[in-house]
Design a protein around this motif. Structure first.
Motif, PDB file in Angstrom:
ATOM      1  N   SER A   1      22.183  -2.034  -2.316  1.00 50.45           N
ATOM      2  CA  SER A   1      22.022  -2.213  -1.071  1.00 50.45           C
ATOM      3  C   SER A   1      20.415  -2.646  -0.538  1.00 50.45           C
ATOM      4  O   SER A   1      20.180  -3.515   0.069  1.00 50.45           O
TER       5      SER A   1
ATOM      6  N   ASN B   1      19.941  -6.103  -1.855  1.00 51.84           N
ATOM      7  CA  ASN B   1      20.727  -6.859  -0.931  1.00 51.84           C
ATOM      8  C   ASN B   1      19.790  -7.136   0.400  1.00 51.84           C
ATOM      9  O   ASN B   1      19.651  -8.258   0.822  1.00 51.84           O
ATOM     10  N   LYS B   2      19.323  -6.068   1.000  1.00 48.96           N
ATOM     11  CA  LYS B   2      18.398  -6.199   1.954  1.00 48.96           C
ATOM     12  C   LYS B   2      17.106  -7.111   1.800  1.00 48.96           C
ATOM     13  O   LYS B   2      16.375  -7.474   2.578  1.00 48.96           O
TER      14      LYS B   2
ATOM     15  N   GLN C   1      22.939   2.622  -3.623  1.00 51.72           N
ATOM     16  CA  GLN C   1      21.531   2.615  -2.710  1.00 51.72           C
ATOM     17  C   GLN C   1      20.665   1.415  -3.041  1.00 51.72           C
ATOM     18  O   GLN C   1      20.099   0.585  -2.609  1.00 51.72           O
TER      19      GLN C   1
END
Length: 154
Positions: free
Chosen positions: A108, A111-112, A105
């Motif tokens: 992620s 990355n976003k 998480q």
């Protein structure tokens, strides 16, 4: 006149160490970041508290699979909480899965936010410029490329 005063380097100061917690298995005192907190739920079942926010008295175990397994074998949760509690036989694997989920998480979100990069050339450039903070290898990455990046990253 007096001697020159050196400018104060705020980054060189060592921050005071926070409260230490004792592992119920090893009995070693460690910072909370190196331990996993467990609490007994209302049904007297042991619950891992990775965020360290659940109510109730917690007990701490070194953040290693073997330490959690040792706590289960030695009935350390009941002894430390001084009451009969139940722990799932696969608690260590559950904790491992929860930690993996939290790590994925976080990756992620990074990355976003545009803070994660992939691809050998891009990662190589970041590592070479000293801008890489964490280096993760894909399961399908070539061993030679992994070794090259590891050497640069260190």
């Amino acid at each position: 006149m007096g001697a020159e005063q050196q400018p104060k380097d705020h980054y060189a100061e060592v921050e005071p160490q926070g409260a230490l917690r004792r592992c119920i298995v090893t009995r070693a005192e460690r910072p909370p970041e190196e331990l996993i907190r467990f609490v007994a739920g209302p049904d007297d079942v042991i619950i891992p508290d990775l965020a360290r926010r659940l109510p109730g008295r917690g007990v701490w175990v070194t953040a290693e699979l073997a330490a959690v397994e040792s706590a289960l074998k030695a009935n350390a949760f009941s002894k430390s909480l001084k009451r009969g509690v139940m722990a799932s036989p696969d608690l260590a694997l559950t904790v491992e899965a929860l930690i993996l989920k939290r790590a994925l998480q976080a990756l992620s979100l990074a990355n976003k936010a545009g803070l994660a990069s992939s691809g050998f050339d891009m990662v190589d450039g970041l590592v070479s410029n000293g801008r890489a903070v964490v280096l993760l290898h894909g399961a399908d990455a070539a061993v030679g490329g992994q070794n090259k990046l590891d050497r640069k990253f260190k």
